[in-house]
Design a protein around this motif. Structure first.
Motif, short mmCIF file in Angstrom:
data_model
loop_
_atom_site.label_atom_id
_atom_site.label_comp_id
_atom_site.label_asym_id
_atom_site.label_seq_id
_atom_site.Cartn_x
_atom_site.Cartn_y
_atom_site.Cartn_z
N ASP A 211 0.03 12.09 2.79
CA ASP A 211 1.29 12.42 3.44
C ASP A 211 1.27 13.87 3.93
OD1 ASP A 211 4.06 12.22 4.22
OD2 ASP A 211 4.62 13.15 2.33
N MET B 272 0.85 -1.17 0.00
CA MET B 272 0.00 0.00 0.00
C MET B 272 0.89 1.23 0.00
SD MET B 272 -2.81 1.41 2.83
CE MET B 272 -2.81 -0.10 3.67
N GLN B 273 0.55 2.18 -0.83
CA GLN B 273 1.28 3.43 -0.88
C GLN B 273 0.28 4.56 -0.75
OE1 GLN B 273 3.49 4.20 -4.49
NE2 GLN B 273 4.76 5.70 -3.45
N PHE B 274 0.50 5.42 0.26
CA PHE B 274 -0.40 6.54 0.46
C PHE B 274 -0.20 7.59 -0.61
CE2 PHE B 274 0.02 5.64 5.26
CZ PHE B 274 -1.00 4.71 5.22
N LYS B 275 -1.30 8.28 -0.93
CA LYS B 275 -1.22 9.40 -1.86
C LYS B 275 -0.42 10.53 -1.24
CE LYS B 275 -5.73 9.52 -2.14
NZ LYS B 275 -7.12 9.87 -2.47
N THR C 208 -2.10 -4.25 9.39
CA THR C 208 -1.95 -2.85 8.99
C THR C 208 -2.97 -1.97 9.69
OG1 THR C 208 -1.09 -3.50 6.82
CG2 THR C 208 -1.94 -1.26 7.02
N GLU D 106 -7.61 8.55 1.74
CA GLU D 106 -7.43 7.41 0.85
C GLU D 106 -8.79 6.85 0.45
OE1 GLU D 106 -4.56 6.25 -0.44
OE2 GLU D 106 -3.49 7.83 0.63
#
Length: 133
Positions: free
Chosen positions: A8, A1-4, A118, A82
């Motif tokens: 951030d 998973m990569q946050f937008k 997570t 998200e």
């Protein structure tokens, strides 16, 4: 998973507001948070809509932390930005599986555990924890 990137920036903003206290102008949020100026209004609207921050109008205006940092989790903040928090498509509400094996798929079992781990971790970290370190 990569946050937008926006997620951030939102997390940085919340940390900044919690650390500084009081009313912080949008320009200061952008500069000290390393956030592009054009992102600040978008981020603040979402945070304000979710009762995390308040706003003060006028020349001495800006934003302040409205929520208690000991009651706001990283999960709370991230989930506002998200569209999904799931680590895999098959964990979405419709349980889509290209193999029609939702109940028996061993990969899905792994994803379910990763998801639980997570979510648990993000829910265990309070905003206050981040500013105390």
């Amino acid at each position: 998973m990569q946050f937008k990137l926006t997620t951030d920036y939102a997390l940085r903003t919340m940390i900044l507001l919690a650390t500084r206290g009081g009313v912080v102008p949008a320009g200061v949020i952008a500069k000290e948070g390393g956030i592009a100026q054009n992102y600040v209004p978008k981020i603040m609207k979402v945070l304000k809509d979710n009762d995390f921050v308040g706003a003060v109008e006028g020349i001495k205006g800006g934003f302040y932390l409205k929520a208690d940092p000991t009651h706001v989790t990283v999960y709370d903040i991230v989930s506002c930005f998200e569209s999904t928090m799931n680590v895999n498509r098959c964990l979405e509400d419709d349980e889509f599986c290209s193999r029609n094996m939702t109940e028996t798929c061993l990969a899905r079992k792994l994803y379910e555990q990763l998801q639980a781990d997570t979510d648990s971790r993000l829910k265990s970290i309070m905003l206050a924890d981040l500013i105390e370190k």
